[in-house]
Enzyme design. Structure first.
Site, PDB file in Angstrom:
ATOM      1  N   ASN A  30       0.864  -1.176   0.000  1.00 32.69           N
ATOM      2  CA  ASN A  30       0.000   0.000   0.000  1.00 32.69           C
ATOM      3  C   ASN A  30       0.899   1.225   0.000  1.00 32.69           C
ATOM      4  O   ASN A  30       2.087   1.127   0.329  1.00 32.69           O
ATOM      5  CB  ASN A  30      -0.951   0.008   1.205  1.00 32.69           C
ATOM      6  CG  ASN A  30      -0.251   0.415   2.485  1.00 32.69           C
ATOM      7  OD1 ASN A  30       0.790  -0.150   2.846  1.00 32.69           O
ATOM      8  ND2 ASN A  30      -0.800   1.373   3.203  1.00 32.69           N
ATOM      9  N   HIS A  41       4.824   6.438  -6.571  1.00 34.08           N
ATOM     10  CA  HIS A  41       5.045   5.149  -5.926  1.00 34.08           C
ATOM     11  C   HIS A  41       6.480   4.993  -5.417  1.00 34.08           C
ATOM     12  O   HIS A  41       7.422   5.510  -6.010  1.00 34.08           O
ATOM     13  CB  HIS A  41       4.747   4.014  -6.910  1.00 34.08           C
ATOM     14  CG  HIS A  41       3.318   3.947  -7.326  1.00 34.08           C
ATOM     15  ND1 HIS A  41       2.373   3.224  -6.631  1.00 34.08           N
ATOM     16  CD2 HIS A  41       2.653   4.525  -8.368  1.00 34.08           C
ATOM     17  CE1 HIS A  41       1.203   3.343  -7.228  1.00 34.08           C
ATOM     18  NE2 HIS A  41       1.337   4.128  -8.272  1.00 34.08           N
TER      19      HIS A  41
END
Length: 203
Positions: A30, A41
């Protein structure tokens, strides 16, 4: 970035980097608070995802988190098991993992990547009920894609050195390039295969 700014990022979504027909769709646990705050990310300093991706031969240089969409030119993408951002992965409930696994399977069915690479063996075990799963290629398919479980690149995952991690990622790269399936890859030796590693923090 201040602690207040990071805390304000809790719950934010980080957009997927995806397209149809990718060679490998990497799936993190996550988003960590730094990823949520920046919108990119694996943005936390000390996370080894981007250096390992380069060292394993997936990318010609070490990409910055804000260059993540360049992955699409290499047939690669990124998503998450759970979309909710948190400071640590152990803040997530088993139910969140299972629901995330269900949604991930639907996403993979739609996008049709060759390989789904789940970054974190404990997340994979919980999301898909595979309690005996180990690092490496898996027997099952998810959404029609072959599955490889990779070590979590978090800096807290000290059980895996950068070199050993890059070697495991390279095994996946070779399999994707050759179009090999899990059965063929499972018979090949790899560095520290089966080492119990688990997610300790969000990325």
């Amino acid at each position: 970035m201040s602690r207040e700014e990071l805390e304000a990022a809790r719950g934010r979504l980080v957009p997927d980097v995806t397209a149809e027909g990718l060679r490998v769709l990497f799936c993190g646990i996550n988003p960590g608070l730094m990823s949520a705050a920046t919108g990119h990310h694996f943005a936390r300093p000390g996370n080894r995802f981007w250096p390992v991706l380069h060292a394993s031969g997936f990318t010609p240089r070490v990409l910055r988190p804000d260059e993540e969409r360049e992955l699409l030119t290499y047939g690669l993408g990124i998503t998450n098991v759970v979309q909710r951002a948190s400071a640590r992965a152990d803040e997530l409930s088993d139910e969140e993992y299972r629901e995330g696994g269900r949604q991930l399977a639907e996403k993979v069915t739609r996008l049709r990547p060759l390989w789904l690479a789940v970054v974190g063996v404990t997340a994979y075990r919980t999301a898909f009920g595979e309690r005996a799963a180990r690092i490496g290629p898996q027997e099952r398919l998810i959404g029609g894609a072959r599955v490889w479980v990779l070590p979590n690149p978090s800096g807290l995952n000290a059980h895996w050195t950068p070199q050993a991690m890059a070697e495991e990622y390279a095994r996946l790269r070779e399999a994707a390039a050759a179009g090999q399936g899990p059965a063929a890859e499972a018979s090949r030796p790899g560095p520290e295969r089966g080492r119990r590693t688990g997610p300790r923090e969000g990325r």
